[in-house]
Design an enzyme around this catalytic site. Structure first.
Site, PDB file in Angstrom:
ATOM      1  N   SER A 120       0.863  -1.246  -0.091  1.00 51.65           N
ATOM      2  CA  SER A 120       0.109   0.137  -0.158  1.00 51.65           C
ATOM      3  C   SER A 120       0.849   1.166  -0.062  1.00 51.65           C
ATOM      4  O   SER A 120       1.586   1.495   1.032  1.00 51.65           O
ATOM      5  CB  SER A 120      -0.843   0.060   1.017  1.00 51.65           C
ATOM      6  OG  SER A 120      -1.733   1.230   1.284  1.00 51.65           O
ATOM      7  N   LYS A 170      -0.711  -0.758  -4.410  1.00 54.58           N
ATOM      8  CA  LYS A 170      -2.120  -0.184  -3.966  1.00 54.58           C
ATOM      9  C   LYS A 170      -1.680   1.308  -3.970  1.00 54.58           C
ATOM     10  O   LYS A 170      -1.016   1.668  -3.130  1.00 54.58           O
ATOM     11  CB  LYS A 170      -2.807  -0.821  -2.919  1.00 54.58           C
ATOM     12  CG  LYS A 170      -3.674   0.025  -1.965  1.00 54.58           C
ATOM     13  CD  LYS A 170      -4.483  -0.712  -1.119  1.00 54.58           C
ATOM     14  CE  LYS A 170      -4.744  -0.099   0.346  1.00 54.58           C
ATOM     15  NZ  LYS A 170      -5.572  -0.838   1.123  1.00 54.58           N
ATOM     16  N   LYS A 201      -2.725   4.816  -2.587  1.00 56.39           N
ATOM     17  CA  LYS A 201      -3.885   5.691  -1.654  1.00 56.39           C
ATOM     18  C   LYS A 201      -4.213   7.010  -2.783  1.00 56.39           C
ATOM     19  O   LYS A 201      -3.233   7.515  -3.219  1.00 56.39           O
ATOM     20  CB  LYS A 201      -3.201   6.117  -0.242  1.00 56.39           C
ATOM     21  CG  LYS A 201      -2.797   4.967   0.422  1.00 56.39           C
ATOM     22  CD  LYS A 201      -4.320   4.445   0.961  1.00 56.39           C
ATOM     23  CE  LYS A 201      -4.092   3.521   2.441  1.00 56.39           C
ATOM     24  NZ  LYS A 201      -5.314   3.132   2.857  1.00 56.39           N
ATOM     25  N   ASP A 209      -7.145   2.792  -3.280  1.00 56.01           N
ATOM     26  CA  ASP A 209      -7.816   3.045  -1.929  1.00 56.01           C
ATOM     27  C   ASP A 209      -8.038   4.437  -1.586  1.00 56.01           C
ATOM     28  O   ASP A 209      -7.199   5.297  -1.488  1.00 56.01           O
ATOM     29  CB  ASP A 209      -7.028   2.348  -0.777  1.00 56.01           C
ATOM     30  CG  ASP A 209      -7.903   2.199   0.517  1.00 56.01           C
ATOM     31  OD1 ASP A 209      -8.867   2.676   0.470  1.00 56.01           O
ATOM     32  OD2 ASP A 209      -7.176   1.543   1.349  1.00 56.01           O
ATOM     33  N   GLU A 236     -10.943   0.800  -3.611  1.00 60.54           N
ATOM     34  CA  GLU A 236     -11.557   0.316  -2.404  1.00 60.54           C
ATOM     35  C   GLU A 236     -12.140   1.681  -1.484  1.00 60.54           C
ATOM     36  O   GLU A 236     -11.599   2.632  -1.755  1.00 60.54           O
ATOM     37  CB  GLU A 236     -10.180  -0.083  -1.572  1.00 60.54           C
ATOM     38  CG  GLU A 236     -10.209  -0.558  -0.028  1.00 60.54           C
ATOM     39  CD  GLU A 236      -8.964  -1.003   0.332  1.00 60.54           C
ATOM     40  OE1 GLU A 236      -8.022  -1.120  -0.424  1.00 60.54           O
ATOM     41  OE2 GLU A 236      -8.811  -1.167   1.478  1.00 60.54           O
ATOM     42  N   ASP A 281     -13.987  -1.860   2.366  1.00 64.46           N
ATOM     43  CA  ASP A 281     -12.857  -1.922   3.649  1.00 64.46           C
ATOM     44  C   ASP A 281     -13.921  -1.646   4.649  1.00 64.46           C
ATOM     45  O   ASP A 281     -14.446  -2.370   5.431  1.00 64.46           O
ATOM     46  CB  ASP A 281     -11.812  -1.195   3.358  1.00 64.46           C
ATOM     47  CG  ASP A 281     -10.698  -1.060   4.551  1.00 64.46           C
ATOM     48  OD1 ASP A 281     -11.067  -1.791   5.560  1.00 64.46           O
ATOM     49  OD2 ASP A 281      -9.508  -0.695   4.286  1.00 64.46           O
ATOM     50  N   LYS A 325     -10.181  -7.534   7.205  1.00 65.09           N
ATOM     51  CA  LYS A 325      -9.110  -7.083   8.292  1.00 65.09           C
ATOM     52  C   LYS A 325      -9.770  -7.610   9.692  1.00 65.09           C
ATOM     53  O   LYS A 325     -11.154  -6.890  10.051  1.00 65.09           O
ATOM     54  CB  LYS A 325      -9.101  -5.600   8.629  1.00 65.09           C
ATOM     55  CG  LYS A 325      -8.232  -4.738   7.399  1.00 65.09           C
ATOM     56  CD  LYS A 325      -8.352  -3.357   7.495  1.00 65.09           C
ATOM     57  CE  LYS A 325      -7.651  -2.879   6.630  1.00 65.09           C
ATOM     58  NZ  LYS A 325      -7.656  -1.234   6.482  1.00 65.09           N
ATOM     59  N   GLY A 352      -4.322  -4.427   5.804  1.00 65.96           N
ATOM     60  CA  GLY A 352      -3.633  -4.296   6.949  1.00 65.96           C
ATOM     61  C   GLY A 352      -3.715  -3.217   7.366  1.00 65.96           C
ATOM     62  O   GLY A 352      -4.365  -2.484   7.060  1.00 65.96           O
TER      63      GLY A 352
END
Ligand code: OSB
Ligand code: MG
Length: 369
Positions: free
Chosen positions: A135, A161, A163, A189, A214, A239, A263, A291
């Site tokens: 990430s 991934k 952000k 995400d 996400e 998520d 998660k 995570g």
């Protein structure tokens, strides 16, 4: 299993680099650890709540207070416990999944160490190693982002991934796709940074062939995600919204997501995480393991979970050195882009007591009698 008491231990873990998301910038992980003393064995749990309630409503001080004031006394009153009993004992207390997960994880670790069974064996792992994604936080500039992604790809990470947030979305995605080509697995995400009014804008991500987007919209906006999924070709993954196996079933039924990030801390434990996996598998919905910048303890448990059959996408189960210069367990390392699932009893990792002592900022012992 009879528990003599639990220790709450607060540690400060400096990150190798600041981690910026749409909800804030993390430079040091403030972690609450739970140690249960079960006589024949001890067990460790990690609370994934962050110092401030920015990702979810939980925060570290609140989690410690909940355990101290409600969860520990409830456990102390039970004649004997295992992880299943713990979940039942905690059930009357509303919410606070991250606080509950930390205690459940510690009890499960102790119980499995006594039984000589690994987390993976208990949960139903079918792989001895899992593919690792990474990430990548929001950066000040696109060249900085490209350098970071280049480093992770060189290290062997199998999925990137990014952000994103309004103002940092199309441009970084386009730049990463252009620079690293169509073959890298790429996803984004947003951590709830958009609204349904941004649907047209987000659909402009479609040409970049992302694995998924996400949590673009607020946690409680399942209907919005279902609407968004109709106007975007990129699969919507949830998520923050997936707070339980029931929430996962609802989201899937509503068409709010076609992929789920699991998660354990967000859903109240490893047992519930397995139920989320099962619900998704029954619906043909792929899952991957999220995570929360865990130490080696939480990472060990997550990697075991990620070895279940429904985890068909690489998770945010990166190697320890992506987060910390020195971890409190032996580091998880990348082998061919994969992370090995521990096989020894319980979490299957041992605490580095010198590192742990170095990082400890407070400890508190809660005796059960
Ligand atoms: O939304 O997945 C998230 C970290 C902290 C809080 C929320 C998230 C994250 C990450 C990092 O994306 C995942 C990791 O590598 O641990
Ligand atoms: Mg997320």
């Amino acid at each position: 299993m009879k528990i003599a008491g639990i220790e709450l231990r607060r540690i400060a873990m400096p990150l190798v680099a600041p981690f910026r998301t749409s909800f804030g910038t993390e430079t040091e992980r403030d972690v609450l650890l739970v140690r249960v003393d079960a006589g024949d064995a001890e067990g460790w749990g990690e609370c994934v709540a962050m110092s401030e309630p920015l990702y979810s409503y939980e925060h570290v001080d609140g989690a410690a207070e909940l355990i101290r004031r409600f969860l520990a006394p409830a456990l102390a009153a039970a004649p004997a416990v295992d992880a299943y009993a713990v979940d039942e004992i905690f059930q009357p207390y509303k919410g606070h999944p991250m606080a509950k997960t930390a205690v459940e994880m510690a009890v499960l670790d102790a119980q499995l160490r006594i039984a000589g069974m690994s987390f993976g064996g208990f949960l139903g792992a079918v792989r001895d190693r899992v593919p690792a994604g990474v990430s990548v936080g929001i950066m000040d500039t696109v060249p900085q982002l490209l350098a970071a992604v280049e480093g992770y790809l060189a290290a062997g990470y199998l999925r990137i991934k990014l952000k994103i947030e309004p103002g940092w979305d199309l441009e970084p995605v386009r730049a990463v796709r252009e620079r690293f080509g169509p073959d890298i697995l790429l996803q984004v995400d947003a951590n709830t940074a958009y609204t349904l009014a941004d649907a047209r804008h987000l659909a402009r991500l479609d040409p970049y062939d992302l694995l998924l987007i996400e949590q673009p919209l607020p946690e409680d906006d399942l209907r919005g995600h279902a609407e968004l999924a109709k106007v975007m070709r990129t699969p919507v993954c949830l998520d923050e919204s997936i707070t339980s196996a029931r929430a996962a079933a609802d989201a899937i039924a509503l068409g709010a997501c076609s992929v789920v990030n699991i998660k354990p801390g967000r859903v109240g434990g490893y047992l519930e995480a397995r139920r989320v996996h099962d619900v998704c598998a029954a619906n043909g919905v792929p899952v991957w393991c999220g995570g929360m910048l865990e130490t080696g303890l939480g990472r060990a448990a997550n990697v075991a979970l990620a070895a279940l059959p429904g985890f068909v996408l690489p998770g945010d189960t990166s190697a320890s050195d992506r987060y910390y210069r020195a971890d409190i367990t032996a580091p998880f390392v990348l082998e061919d882009g994969h992370v090995r699932v521990p096989t020894a009893a319980g979490l299957g990792v041992e605490i580095d007591t010198a590192q742990l002592a170095d990082r400890t900022t407070a400890t508190e012992w809660i005796p059960f009698s």
